[in-house]
Design a protein around this motif. Structure first.
Motif, PDB file in Angstrom:
ATOM      1  N   ASP A 323     -19.869  38.769 -52.205  1.00 49.94           N
ATOM      2  CA  ASP A 323     -19.812  38.480 -50.779  1.00 49.94           C
ATOM      3  C   ASP A 323     -20.089  39.742 -49.954  1.00 49.94           C
ATOM      4  OD1 ASP A 323     -19.197  36.468 -48.671  1.00 49.94           O
ATOM      5  OD2 ASP A 323     -17.616  37.907 -48.183  1.00 49.94           O
ATOM      6  N   GLY A 324     -19.604  40.871 -50.418  1.00 49.21           N
ATOM      7  CA  GLY A 324     -19.858  42.134 -49.735  1.00 49.21           C
ATOM      8  C   GLY A 324     -21.330  42.510 -49.775  1.00 49.21           C
ATOM      9  N   LEU A 325     -21.973  42.282 -50.923  1.00 48.42           N
ATOM     10  CA  LEU A 325     -23.402  42.573 -51.044  1.00 48.42           C
ATOM     11  C   LEU A 325     -24.220  41.681 -50.109  1.00 48.42           C
ATOM     12  CD1 LEU A 325     -23.752  42.923 -54.940  1.00 48.42           C
ATOM     13  CD2 LEU A 325     -23.817  44.766 -53.257  1.00 48.42           C
ATOM     14  N   LEU A 326     -23.859  40.398 -50.078  1.00 45.78           N
ATOM     15  CA  LEU A 326     -24.600  39.464 -49.243  1.00 45.78           C
ATOM     16  C   LEU A 326     -24.404  39.770 -47.763  1.00 45.78           C
ATOM     17  CD1 LEU A 326     -24.092  36.073 -51.145  1.00 45.78           C
ATOM     18  CD2 LEU A 326     -25.961  37.725 -51.347  1.00 45.78           C
ATOM     19  N   GLN A 327     -23.224  40.273 -47.421  1.00 45.21           N
ATOM     20  CA  GLN A 327     -22.972  40.641 -46.035  1.00 45.21           C
ATOM     21  C   GLN A 327     -23.876  41.806 -45.617  1.00 45.21           C
ATOM     22  OE1 GLN A 327     -21.206  39.158 -43.641  1.00 45.21           O
ATOM     23  NE2 GLN A 327     -21.968  40.755 -42.246  1.00 45.21           N
ATOM     24  N   LYS A 328     -24.040  42.784 -46.516  1.00 44.56           N
ATOM     25  CA  LYS A 328     -24.955  43.892 -46.223  1.00 44.56           C
ATOM     26  C   LYS A 328     -26.393  43.390 -46.061  1.00 44.56           C
ATOM     27  CE  LYS A 328     -22.263  47.434 -48.679  1.00 44.56           C
ATOM     28  NZ  LYS A 328     -22.257  48.386 -49.822  1.00 44.56           N
ATOM     29  N   GLY A 329     -26.756  42.442 -46.929  1.00 41.66           N
ATOM     30  CA  GLY A 329     -28.090  41.853 -46.824  1.00 41.66           C
ATOM     31  C   GLY A 329     -28.279  41.104 -45.526  1.00 41.66           C
ATOM     32  N   SER A 330     -27.228  40.436 -45.072  1.00 40.46           N
ATOM     33  CA  SER A 330     -27.272  39.702 -43.817  1.00 40.46           C
ATOM     34  C   SER A 330     -27.546  40.641 -42.646  1.00 40.46           C
ATOM     35  CB  SER A 330     -25.949  38.958 -43.593  1.00 40.46           C
ATOM     36  OG  SER A 330     -25.900  38.371 -42.323  1.00 40.46           O
ATOM     37  N   GLU A 331     -26.946  41.813 -42.666  1.00 39.20           N
ATOM     38  CA  GLU A 331     -27.151  42.779 -41.586  1.00 39.20           C
ATOM     39  C   GLU A 331     -28.598  43.283 -41.570  1.00 39.20           C
ATOM     40  OE1 GLU A 331     -24.206  45.678 -42.459  1.00 39.20           O
ATOM     41  OE2 GLU A 331     -22.504  44.356 -41.957  1.00 39.20           O
ATOM     42  N   ILE A 332     -29.162  43.511 -42.751  1.00 42.11           N
ATOM     43  CA  ILE A 332     -30.567  43.932 -42.828  1.00 42.11           C
ATOM     44  C   ILE A 332     -31.469  42.813 -42.323  1.00 42.11           C
ATOM     45  CG2 ILE A 332     -32.413  44.670 -44.392  1.00 42.11           C
ATOM     46  CD1 ILE A 332     -30.208  45.828 -46.212  1.00 42.11           C
ATOM     47  N   TYR A 333     -31.158  41.581 -42.709  1.00 44.02           N
ATOM     48  CA  TYR A 333     -31.937  40.420 -42.257  1.00 44.02           C
ATOM     49  C   TYR A 333     -31.917  40.323 -40.738  1.00 44.02           C
ATOM     50  CZ  TYR A 333     -33.468  35.613 -41.549  1.00 44.02           C
ATOM     51  OH  TYR A 333     -34.146  34.499 -41.110  1.00 44.02           O
ATOM     52  N   GLU A 334     -30.751  40.503 -40.140  1.00 40.86           N
ATOM     53  CA  GLU A 334     -30.622  40.399 -38.692  1.00 40.86           C
ATOM     54  C   GLU A 334     -31.480  41.455 -37.987  1.00 40.86           C
ATOM     55  OE1 GLU A 334     -27.091  40.506 -35.260  1.00 40.86           O
ATOM     56  OE2 GLU A 334     -26.581  40.509 -37.394  1.00 40.86           O
ATOM     57  N   THR A 335     -31.573  42.619 -38.596  1.00 42.18           N
ATOM     58  CA  THR A 335     -32.333  43.714 -37.979  1.00 42.18           C
ATOM     59  C   THR A 335     -33.836  43.534 -38.115  1.00 42.18           C
ATOM     60  OG1 THR A 335     -30.527  45.255 -38.432  1.00 42.18           O
ATOM     61  CG2 THR A 335     -32.692  46.211 -37.978  1.00 42.18           C
ATOM     62  N   TYR A 336     -34.293  43.130 -39.291  1.00 50.84           N
ATOM     63  CA  TYR A 336     -35.724  43.161 -39.576  1.00 50.84           C
ATOM     64  C   TYR A 336     -36.398  41.791 -39.673  1.00 50.84           C
ATOM     65  CZ  TYR A 336     -34.946  48.077 -40.717  1.00 50.84           C
ATOM     66  OH  TYR A 336     -34.618  49.406 -40.660  1.00 50.84           O
ATOM     67  N   CYS A 337     -35.651  40.728 -39.897  1.00 52.64           N
ATOM     68  CA  CYS A 337     -36.264  39.443 -40.235  1.00 52.64           C
ATOM     69  C   CYS A 337     -35.978  38.319 -39.241  1.00 52.64           C
ATOM     70  CB  CYS A 337     -35.796  38.973 -41.617  1.00 52.64           C
ATOM     71  SG  CYS A 337     -35.812  40.249 -42.900  1.00 52.64           S
TER      72      CYS A 337
END
Length: 434
Positions: A323-337
């Motif tokens: 869940d922590g890894l996916l949360q970090k991925g979510s933040e990257i997604y919000e910024t770039y995607c």
């Protein structure tokens, strides 16, 4: 492509009832002189040959002959294109009519021998990097038409470098054993219980289109194995050609026929976007199909029986660490995607593909998605979609770890379920390692 009916109207002026000019000697132009029998026969033969060459040009484009037999920046059909395979590097030959470096000394029988029998002009077996295992299904009439078209092209003198085939596969007599195990020659035989349209689609997909050349798994000897069109790694490429029979991959059994036609001829539909090698095929070949042929291919592809479900890879248990890894991925997604693909991965119809429920995102192998993030995702330029939207490359923007995180998130958000992506996988793709 719309069917265009061309009607030629001949106006015949003869036997006018009243001559207004004074009677006298009549001057008859050369165009008014009756053609000699020999001239008429010659004209008819030329017209027949031109029609044949035009048909051959269409068939060559449908088979994407130019795509393989033209090096980047090279002259059409002069060869030099590099094909990396499991048994070595092949360089496509010059198939223009140059007598020294091309096929200028070939005749129709020689060309038929290559296409149908997989043998060169001297009778020696060809390596199956040339997909004669598919082309053997092409009719003699169509093969002769393609050759007639090639004969109409200007010869190009271009001597290409030799193949670099690994030992022991460079020992050509082994090809006879390979052919005995893996090659069955024979023109496509229509299925009597199917419609003419279905059979036309099957003929194009199985033969001239040689779709199975990419959409198949190959053994170490380069032979197709498993289900036809069952998906597989494209030889010498960091791309995976998805199964056209699995609903977990790229089966179109649940698609509307118009969506299938759209993806084939424009590279874009409400269900998917063609990128990578498939975008090249659409741009160079499929967009030029007649409406009838495109629809026939769609009918056939939609009818393919569903294969056994293909594993998507083990989706992770949603532990606190995951869940922590996916949360970090979510933040990257919000910024770039998110600006393009949407907060809920819904995309923008006709512009940016949806990521939610996208089967291309949750494939067992994430290689296509990794390459799209690294190098960008570009739909093909086609007549129906001349200015497609594309995704910029992020290879210089995101680190391997960041790409792994954001892709892991996308593969497990909005109802998607797929295995986590690792930085090692991204690094291998970045370096071009399969």
């Amino acid at each position: 492509m719309k069917h265009i009916a061309i009607a030629t109207v001949f106006a015949i002026f003869a036997g006018l009832g009243v001559l207004l000019a004074p009677l006298g000697p009549q001057v008859i132009s050369a165009e008014q002189m009756p053609a000699k029998t020999g001239d008429a026969e010659t004209s008819q033969a030329q017209q027949t040959q031109q029609t044949r060459q035009m048909r051959g040009a269409y068939l060559a484009q449908a088979g994407n002959c130019r795509g393989c037999h033209t090096a980047q920046g090279g002259l059409p059909y002069s060869g030099g294109h590099i094909l990396a395979t499991s048994i070595g590097i092949f360089v496509t030959p010059n198939i223009t009519l140059d007598q020294e470096t091309g096929i200028g000394l070939w005749d129709e029988e020689d060309f038929w021998r290559a296409m149908h029998h997989g043998k060169s002009r001297d009778g020696s077996p060809l390596y199956p990097a040339f997909p004669y295992t598919d082309y053997t299904k092409v009719t003699r009439e169509d093969t002769d038409a393609i050759f007639a078209y090639l004969k109409s092209l200007p010869p190009v003198e271009q001597r290409n470098p030799p193949h670099q085939i690994n030992f022991p596969f460079n020992f050509r007599p082994l090809l006879y054993l390979w052919r005995a195990l893996y090659f069955t020659e024979g023109v496509y035989q229509p299925d009597a219980v199917k419609s003419d349209e279905w059979n036309r689609g099957a003929y194009l997909v199985q033969g001239l289109g040689h779709c199975n050349a990419c959409h198949t798994t190959r053994n170490p000897l380069g032979a197709s194995q498993g289900d036809s069109l069952g998906g597989g790694q494209i030889m010498g490429s960091n791309w995976y050609a998805p199964s056209l029979t699995s609903l977990q991959e790229a089966s179109t059994v649940d698609w509307a026929l118009n969506d299938i036609v759209q993806i084939l001829t424009t590279g874009l539909s409400s269900r998917a976007v063609a990128t990578g090698p498939m975008a090249d095929v659409v741009s160079q070949s499929l967009q030029h199909l007649t409406a009838g042929d495109a629809h026939a291919m769609a009918v056939y592809l939609k009818s393919l029986p569903e294969s056994a479900p293909y594993s998507r890879g083990i989706a992770p248990e949603l532990t606190q660490e995951v869940d922590g890894l996916l949360q970090k991925g979510s933040e990257i997604y919000e910024t770039y995607c998110q600006d393009c693909h949407g907060e809920l991965g819904q995309g923008a119809p006709g512009v940016y593909p949806p990521l939610a429920g996208n089967r291309g995102i949750t494939l067992a192998s994430p290689i296509n998605a990794i390459r799209s993030i690294l190098h960008g995702g570009y739909a093909p330029v086609t007549a129906a979609n001349p200015r497609p939207y594309g995704m910029p490359p992020f290879a210089q923007v995101l680190r391997d770890e960041e790409i792994a995180l954001v892709l892991s998130y996308i593969r497990n958000a909005w109802g998607n379920r797929g295995s986590l992506v690792t930085a090692v996988q991204v690094d291998r793709s970045r370096k071009g390692v399969q």
